[in-house]
Design a protein around this motif. Structure first.
Motif, PDB file in Angstrom:
ATOM      1  N   TYR A  31       0.849  -1.198   0.000  1.00  8.51           N
ATOM      2  CA  TYR A  31       0.000   0.000   0.000  1.00  8.51           C
ATOM      3  C   TYR A  31       0.879   1.240   0.000  1.00  8.51           C
ATOM      4  N   GLN A  32       0.515   2.195  -0.844  1.00  9.41           N
ATOM      5  CA  GLN A  32       1.293   3.432  -0.929  1.00  9.41           C
ATOM      6  C   GLN A  32       1.120   4.281   0.326  1.00  9.41           C
ATOM      7  N   ASP A  33      -0.085   4.308   0.877  1.00 16.25           N
ATOM      8  CA  ASP A  33      -0.375   5.121   2.056  1.00 16.25           C
ATOM      9  C   ASP A  33      -0.639   4.235   3.276  1.00 16.25           C
ATOM     10  N   THR A  34      -0.471   4.827   4.439  1.00 17.03           N
ATOM     11  CA  THR A  34      -0.800   4.129   5.689  1.00 17.03           C
ATOM     12  C   THR A  34      -2.297   3.836   5.728  1.00 17.03           C
ATOM     13  N   GLN A  35      -2.641   2.635   6.130  1.00  5.68           N
ATOM     14  CA  GLN A  35      -4.030   2.206   6.218  1.00  5.68           C
ATOM     15  C   GLN A  35      -4.504   2.265   7.667  1.00  5.68           C
ATOM     16  N   SER A  36      -5.771   2.589   7.861  1.00  5.55           N
ATOM     17  CA  SER A  36      -6.313   2.631   9.216  1.00  5.55           C
ATOM     18  C   SER A  36      -7.575   1.800   9.301  1.00  5.55           C
ATOM     19  N   ILE A  37      -7.758   1.175  10.450  1.00  4.39           N
ATOM     20  CA  ILE A  37      -8.936   0.360  10.724  1.00  4.39           C
ATOM     21  C   ILE A  37      -9.483   0.813  12.071  1.00  4.39           C
ATOM     22  N   LYS A  38     -10.691   1.337  12.076  1.00  7.09           N
ATOM     23  CA  LYS A  38     -11.296   1.853  13.307  1.00  7.09           C
ATOM     24  C   LYS A  38     -12.387   0.890  13.770  1.00  7.09           C
ATOM     25  N   LEU A  39     -12.215   0.359  14.976  1.00  8.51           N
ATOM     26  CA  LEU A  39     -13.165  -0.593  15.528  1.00  8.51           C
ATOM     27  C   LEU A  39     -13.950   0.075  16.650  1.00  8.51           C
ATOM     28  N   PHE A  40     -15.279   0.023  16.552  1.00  3.66           N
ATOM     29  CA  PHE A  40     -16.146   0.704  17.504  1.00  3.66           C
ATOM     30  C   PHE A  40     -16.712  -0.284  18.521  1.00  3.66           C
ATOM     31  N   PRO A  41     -17.146   0.227  19.674  1.00  2.00           N
ATOM     32  CA  PRO A  41     -17.744  -0.662  20.685  1.00  2.00           C
ATOM     33  C   PRO A  41     -18.954  -1.386  20.106  1.00  2.00           C
ATOM     34  N   ILE A  42     -19.128  -2.619  20.515  1.00  2.00           N
ATOM     35  CA  ILE A  42     -20.280  -3.375  20.026  1.00  2.00           C
ATOM     36  C   ILE A  42     -21.533  -2.909  20.753  1.00  2.00           C
ATOM     37  N   LEU A  43     -22.611  -2.757  20.016  1.00  2.00           N
ATOM     38  CA  LEU A  43     -23.865  -2.276  20.591  1.00  2.00           C
ATOM     39  C   LEU A  43     -24.605  -3.405  21.295  1.00  2.00           C
ATOM     40  N   ASP A  44     -25.349  -3.052  22.340  1.00  2.53           N
ATOM     41  CA  ASP A  44     -26.118  -4.049  23.087  1.00  2.53           C
ATOM     42  C   ASP A  44     -27.068  -4.796  22.151  1.00  2.53           C
ATOM     43  N   GLY A  45     -27.035  -6.104  22.266  1.00  3.59           N
ATOM     44  CA  GLY A  45     -27.938  -6.932  21.472  1.00  3.59           C
ATOM     45  C   GLY A  45     -27.437  -7.264  20.081  1.00  3.59           C
TER      46      GLY A  45
END
Length: 309
Positions: free
Chosen positions: A259-273
């Protein structure tokens, strides 16, 4: 016994003679009243674009350098392969009668148009029965039941996918041989940020002297063909739209030689249910992952400490 055999022989002669008479009288009676391959495409590599217009809106999949959805998103290669396989093998099993045509006249139809590299075009409408077991193709006011020999699933299902389901679900593809650096940035106060970086011969982790090399390699290989369950367009699910405007639980940034650029992966809190987790890719596009699968990306520094036996 001899008399019985003679009678059977005479009957056989009569039947054979009758069949021959019918064939000579009307040669067309020995053939089907329709073309079995009316909708099949022998060479799918000649397809240049596909338009699918139905209750879920207009979807345009077009070939450029890559196959694109609406000229904005890469198309999912697995879904494309399925479509091409369907169009290559689809066969007309029978033509519909007038009564069936009247019964289906009020159905919800999906209009399909396929353009080829020689500038020719194929157009047809698709619908199915209420139980989604039989598929019907229509062309020039004629209707046909179609099937794929040996294929039990609903043939028309490929045309019922929405736009998001056509988009490529791959958000990153790298492994321990290609990844150069990986940063963990947590928002929780009880978890410390850290970094895994390649340093000459192997990876180093800041603050660790004894590193479990198998644990590092196994973890970095989790990023190989990292594919979401589904991509989501904004507005499709309000709860995920709202969640995407909050702080992610962790941001993983990756430097990879592919990859030419830095990659980002954003993981969010899991929602109830929920059993899926919201993840944003480098372009901040919304995706969802099965929680049991994406949970493997969560690590703390101590997970990579070598433990002597």
């Amino acid at each position: 016994m001899r008399t019985r055999n003679i009678r059977l022989f005479i009957i056989l002669i009569i039947l054979a003679t009758g069949n021959m008479f019918l064939l000579l009288r009307d040669p067309g009676m020995s053939r089907l009243g329709f073309e079995p391959d009316l909708f099949s495409i022998a060479d799918t590599t000649q397809i240049e674009s596909i338009e699918i217009n139905g209750p879920k809106g207009l979807i345009i999949i077009k070939r450029s350098d890559n196959w694109m959805v609406d000229s904005m998103h890469s198309a999912d290669p697995n879904v494309l392969r399925l479509l091409f396989a369907v169009m290559n093998r689809v066969t007309v099993s029978r033509e519909l009668g007038e009564t069936e045509l009247e019964q289906l006249s009020g159905s919800s139809f999906i209009k399909v148009s396929i353009d080829f590299s020689d500038v020719s075009k194929m157009s047809f409408d698709v619908t199915g029965d209420l139980n989604a077991t039989k598929t019907f193709f229509f062309r020039d006011d004629n209707g046909y039941e179609v099937e794929i020999p040996g294929y039990r699933d609903y043939v028309g299902g490929i045309f019922q996918l929405d736009k998001d389901q056509w988009k490529d679900r791959l958000i990153f593809n790298g492994n321990w041989r290609t990844i150069q650096k990986l940063d963990f940035n947590y928002t929780a106060a009880d978890k410390n940020d850290f970094m895994i970086a390649f340093a000459g011969q192997f990876f180093e982790i800041d603050g660790l002297n004894q590193i479990d090399s198998n644990a590092v390699v196994g973890y970095l290989d989790e990023f190989e063909f990292l594919q979401a369950n589904e991509r989501l367009s904004p507005g499709k699910f309000e709860r995920f739209d709202s969640l995407s405007r909050t702080s992610p639980e962790i941001i993983i940034t990756v430097e990879d030689i592919k990859y030419q650029d830095t990659q980002s992966i954003k993981l969010f809190p899991i929602l109830d249910g929920d059993n899926v987790r919201l993840v944003l890719d480098t372009k901040n596009q919304l995706t969802v992952f099965d929680e049991n699968r994406i949970r493997n990306l969560f690590r703390v520094k101590s997970d990579f400490v070598y433990q002597s036996q």
